[in-house]
Design a protein around this motif. Sequence first.
Motif, PDB file in Angstrom:
ATOM      1  N   ARG A 100       8.962   8.931  -7.140  1.00 31.69           N
ATOM      2  CA  ARG A 100       8.059   9.836  -7.857  1.00 31.69           C
ATOM      3  C   ARG A 100       7.136   9.060  -8.798  1.00 31.69           C
ATOM      4  O   ARG A 100       5.934   9.306  -8.855  1.00 31.69           O
ATOM      5  CB  ARG A 100       8.871  10.867  -8.644  1.00 31.69           C
ATOM      6  N   LEU A 101       7.705   8.099  -9.513  1.00 34.79           N
ATOM      7  CA  LEU A 101       6.902   7.316 -10.449  1.00 34.79           C
ATOM      8  C   LEU A 101       5.840   6.482  -9.727  1.00 34.79           C
ATOM      9  O   LEU A 101       4.707   6.363 -10.204  1.00 34.79           O
ATOM     10  CB  LEU A 101       7.805   6.418 -11.304  1.00 34.79           C
ATOM     11  N   LEU A 102       6.200   5.915  -8.585  1.00 36.28           N
ATOM     12  CA  LEU A 102       5.218   5.131  -7.818  1.00 36.28           C
ATOM     13  C   LEU A 102       4.065   6.016  -7.365  1.00 36.28           C
ATOM     14  O   LEU A 102       2.904   5.603  -7.400  1.00 36.28           O
ATOM     15  CB  LEU A 102       5.892   4.463  -6.616  1.00 36.28           C
ATOM     16  N   ILE A 103       4.381   7.233  -6.954  1.00 37.02           N
ATOM     17  CA  ILE A 103       3.331   8.183  -6.549  1.00 37.02           C
ATOM     18  C   ILE A 103       2.446   8.500  -7.750  1.00 37.02           C
ATOM     19  O   ILE A 103       1.218   8.456  -7.665  1.00 37.02           O
ATOM     20  CB  ILE A 103       3.947   9.468  -5.960  1.00 37.02           C
ATOM     21  N   GLU A 104       3.085   8.809  -8.886  1.00 29.52           N
ATOM     22  CA  GLU A 104       2.330   9.136 -10.103  1.00 29.52           C
ATOM     23  C   GLU A 104       1.466   7.972 -10.568  1.00 29.52           C
ATOM     24  O   GLU A 104       0.385   8.173 -11.107  1.00 29.52           O
ATOM     25  CB  GLU A 104       3.288   9.549 -11.220  1.00 29.52           C
ATOM     26  N   GLU A 105       1.951   6.750 -10.374  1.00 30.54           N
ATOM     27  CA  GLU A 105       1.202   5.567 -10.799  1.00 30.54           C
ATOM     28  C   GLU A 105       0.111   5.180  -9.807  1.00 30.54           C
ATOM     29  O   GLU A 105      -0.636   4.236 -10.046  1.00 30.54           O
ATOM     30  CB  GLU A 105       2.158   4.395 -11.014  1.00 30.54           C
ATOM     31  N   GLY A 106       0.017   5.904  -8.709  1.00 33.19           N
ATOM     32  CA  GLY A 106      -1.086   5.684  -7.775  1.00 33.19           C
ATOM     33  C   GLY A 106      -0.857   4.613  -6.721  1.00 33.19           C
ATOM     34  O   GLY A 106      -1.810   4.160  -6.091  1.00 33.19           O
ATOM     35  N   PHE A 107       0.390   4.208  -6.505  1.00 27.95           N
ATOM     36  CA  PHE A 107       0.644   3.261  -5.419  1.00 27.95           C
ATOM     37  C   PHE A 107       0.300   3.956  -4.107  1.00 27.95           C
ATOM     38  O   PHE A 107       0.726   5.085  -3.877  1.00 27.95           O
ATOM     39  CB  PHE A 107       2.105   2.795  -5.415  1.00 27.95           C
ATOM     40  N   PRO A 108      -0.480   3.318  -3.244  1.00 31.23           N
ATOM     41  CA  PRO A 108      -0.874   3.967  -1.990  1.00 31.23           C
ATOM     42  C   PRO A 108       0.320   4.141  -1.054  1.00 31.23           C
ATOM     43  O   PRO A 108       1.267   3.348  -1.091  1.00 31.23           O
ATOM     44  CB  PRO A 108      -1.900   3.010  -1.386  1.00 31.23           C
ATOM     45  N   MET A 109       0.253   5.202  -0.247  1.00 28.53           N
ATOM     46  CA  MET A 109       1.304   5.460   0.732  1.00 28.53           C
ATOM     47  C   MET A 109       0.729   5.269   2.129  1.00 28.53           C
ATOM     48  O   MET A 109      -0.447   5.532   2.368  1.00 28.53           O
ATOM     49  CB  MET A 109       1.860   6.869   0.570  1.00 28.53           C
ATOM     50  N   TYR A 110       1.566   4.825   3.038  1.00 27.76           N
ATOM     51  CA  TYR A 110       1.164   4.546   4.413  1.00 27.76           C
ATOM     52  C   TYR A 110       2.110   5.277   5.352  1.00 27.76           C
ATOM     53  O   TYR A 110       3.229   5.608   4.983  1.00 27.76           O
ATOM     54  CB  TYR A 110       1.233   3.035   4.695  1.00 27.76           C
ATOM     55  N   ASN A 111       1.644   5.508   6.576  1.00 28.10           N
ATOM     56  CA  ASN A 111       2.500   6.133   7.577  1.00 28.10           C
ATOM     57  C   ASN A 111       3.612   5.179   7.948  1.00 28.10           C
ATOM     58  O   ASN A 111       3.365   4.037   8.297  1.00 28.10           O
ATOM     59  CB  ASN A 111       1.698   6.497   8.831  1.00 28.10           C
ATOM     60  N   LYS A 112       4.827   5.657   7.889  1.00 28.48           N
ATOM     61  CA  LYS A 112       5.998   4.821   8.168  1.00 28.48           C
ATOM     62  C   LYS A 112       5.986   4.375   9.619  1.00 28.48           C
ATOM     63  O   LYS A 112       5.742   5.149  10.524  1.00 28.48           O
ATOM     64  CB  LYS A 112       7.278   5.598   7.884  1.00 28.48           C
ATOM     65  N   GLY A 113       6.238   3.086   9.805  1.00 30.83           N
ATOM     66  CA  GLY A 113       6.363   2.560  11.155  1.00 30.83           C
ATOM     67  C   GLY A 113       5.054   2.225  11.827  1.00 30.83           C
ATOM     68  O   GLY A 113       5.026   1.735  12.932  1.00 30.83           O
ATOM     69  N   GLU A 114       3.951   2.500  11.162  1.00 26.49           N
ATOM     70  CA  GLU A 114       2.657   2.184  11.752  1.00 26.49           C
ATOM     71  C   GLU A 114       2.071   0.972  11.045  1.00 26.49           C
ATOM     72  O   GLU A 114       2.231   0.817   9.841  1.00 26.49           O
ATOM     73  CB  GLU A 114       1.690   3.359  11.609  1.00 26.49           C
ATOM     74  N   PRO A 115       1.380   0.109  11.774  1.00 27.66           N
ATOM     75  CA  PRO A 115       0.775  -1.040  11.116  1.00 27.66           C
ATOM     76  C   PRO A 115      -0.318  -0.609  10.153  1.00 27.66           C
ATOM     77  O   PRO A 115      -0.865   0.482  10.259  1.00 27.66           O
ATOM     78  CB  PRO A 115       0.200  -1.859  12.275  1.00 27.66           C
ATOM     79  N   GLU A 116      -0.598  -1.487   9.230  1.00 27.97           N
ATOM     80  CA  GLU A 116      -1.631  -1.223   8.239  1.00 27.97           C
ATOM     81  C   GLU A 116      -2.973  -1.069   8.929  1.00 27.97           C
ATOM     82  O   GLU A 116      -3.353  -1.849   9.787  1.00 27.97           O
ATOM     83  CB  GLU A 116      -1.679  -2.378   7.243  1.00 27.97           C
ATOM     84  N   ALA A 117      -3.712  -0.048   8.539  1.00 25.23           N
ATOM     85  CA  ALA A 117      -5.043   0.171   9.102  1.00 25.23           C
ATOM     86  C   ALA A 117      -6.042  -0.741   8.397  1.00 25.23           C
ATOM     87  O   ALA A 117      -5.875  -1.048   7.221  1.00 25.23           O
ATOM     88  CB  ALA A 117      -5.451   1.628   8.911  1.00 25.23           C
ATOM     89  N   PRO A 118      -7.067  -1.159   9.114  1.00 27.93           N
ATOM     90  CA  PRO A 118      -8.115  -1.924   8.437  1.00 27.93           C
ATOM     91  C   PRO A 118      -8.720  -1.109   7.304  1.00 27.93           C
ATOM     92  O   PRO A 118      -8.736   0.116   7.360  1.00 27.93           O
ATOM     93  CB  PRO A 118      -9.152  -2.178   9.544  1.00 27.93           C
ATOM     94  N   ALA A 119      -9.206  -1.789   6.286  1.00 27.18           N
ATOM     95  CA  ALA A 119      -9.737  -1.101   5.113  1.00 27.18           C
ATOM     96  C   ALA A 119     -10.803  -0.088   5.483  1.00 27.18           C
ATOM     97  O   ALA A 119     -10.909   0.973   4.872  1.00 27.18           O
ATOM     98  CB  ALA A 119     -10.289  -2.116   4.115  1.00 27.18           C
ATOM     99  N   SER A 120     -11.610  -0.371   6.497  1.00 21.06           N
ATOM    100  CA  SER A 120     -12.682   0.545   6.884  1.00 21.06           C
ATOM    101  C   SER A 120     -12.145   1.840   7.476  1.00 21.06           C
ATOM    102  O   SER A 120     -12.833   2.843   7.499  1.00 21.06           O
ATOM    103  CB  SER A 120     -13.608  -0.128   7.902  1.00 21.06           C
ATOM    104  N   GLU A 121     -10.877   1.835   7.936  1.00 19.60           N
ATOM    105  CA  GLU A 121     -10.302   3.030   8.548  1.00 19.60           C
ATOM    106  C   GLU A 121      -9.410   3.807   7.596  1.00 19.60           C
ATOM    107  O   GLU A 121      -8.997   4.918   7.911  1.00 19.60           O
ATOM    108  CB  GLU A 121      -9.487   2.639   9.784  1.00 19.60           C
ATOM    109  N   LYS A 122      -9.087   3.240   6.439  1.00 16.58           N
ATOM    110  CA  LYS A 122      -8.221   3.927   5.487  1.00 16.58           C
ATOM    111  C   LYS A 122      -8.979   5.077   4.846  1.00 16.58           C
ATOM    112  O   LYS A 122     -10.160   4.972   4.555  1.00 16.58           O
ATOM    113  CB  LYS A 122      -7.743   2.967   4.409  1.00 16.58           C
ATOM    114  N   MET A 123      -8.242   6.176   4.624  1.00 18.45           N
ATOM    115  CA  MET A 123      -8.849   7.332   3.975  1.00 18.45           C
ATOM    116  C   MET A 123      -8.232   7.503   2.603  1.00 18.45           C
ATOM    117  O   MET A 123      -7.035   7.321   2.426  1.00 18.45           O
ATOM    118  CB  MET A 123      -8.599   8.593   4.808  1.00 18.45           C
ATOM    119  N   ASP A 124      -9.021   7.872   1.654  1.00 14.83           N
ATOM    120  CA  ASP A 124      -8.532   8.167   0.320  1.00 14.83           C
ATOM    121  C   ASP A 124      -7.973   9.584   0.345  1.00 14.83           C
ATOM    122  O   ASP A 124      -8.658  10.524   0.719  1.00 14.83           O
ATOM    123  CB  ASP A 124      -9.687   8.055  -0.684  1.00 14.83           C
ATOM    124  N   ILE A 125      -6.735   9.768  -0.070  1.00 14.99           N
ATOM    125  CA  ILE A 125      -6.083  11.070  -0.002  1.00 14.99           C
ATOM    126  C   ILE A 125      -6.830  12.116  -0.810  1.00 14.99           C
ATOM    127  O   ILE A 125      -6.840  13.293  -0.476  1.00 14.99           O
ATOM    128  CB  ILE A 125      -4.602  10.968  -0.467  1.00 14.99           C
TER     129      ILE A 125
END
Length: 132
Positions: free
Chosen positions: A69-94
């Motif tokens: 909960r604290l990590l979410i509140e502090e703004g740490f980004p979340m990623y889809n579990k089990g999927e590789p990191e998307a390139p920065a150009s494909e990431k969406m801001d929630i």
Amino acid sequence: MVRHYTQLEIINLSKLPPTTVKRWLEYFSYFVPGSRQGDQVLYPYETLKLLKRISELRMERYHLSTIVRLLIEEGFPMYNKGEPEAPASEKMDIRTTEQPEPDRQQQLVASLSSLANELIRIADHLNHWKLQ
């Protein structure tokens, strides 16, 4: 190009016990953007910042679900579990997304459920002390 690190390198750089790092990488996997390269999962430098923050919160005796909960509140980004990191150009801001994706909805529901359970636990704890 951003440098990525193997799990062993992350363990060595973090100066945390190997079992702790492995457990946290699994438990906090929604916050860890790993990318596969052959048999290895590679982690960006931000993973070290995440592990450092988790370590600080554990030193303050926070429970793992509270740390989520604290990590979410502090703004740490979340990623889809089990999927590789998307390139920065494909990431969406929630914050700019109208409708969350189903996986994202599941993450949010799980986070809110964890938060609700933690609040119930705290309320029970406070009631216990109030009655004494």
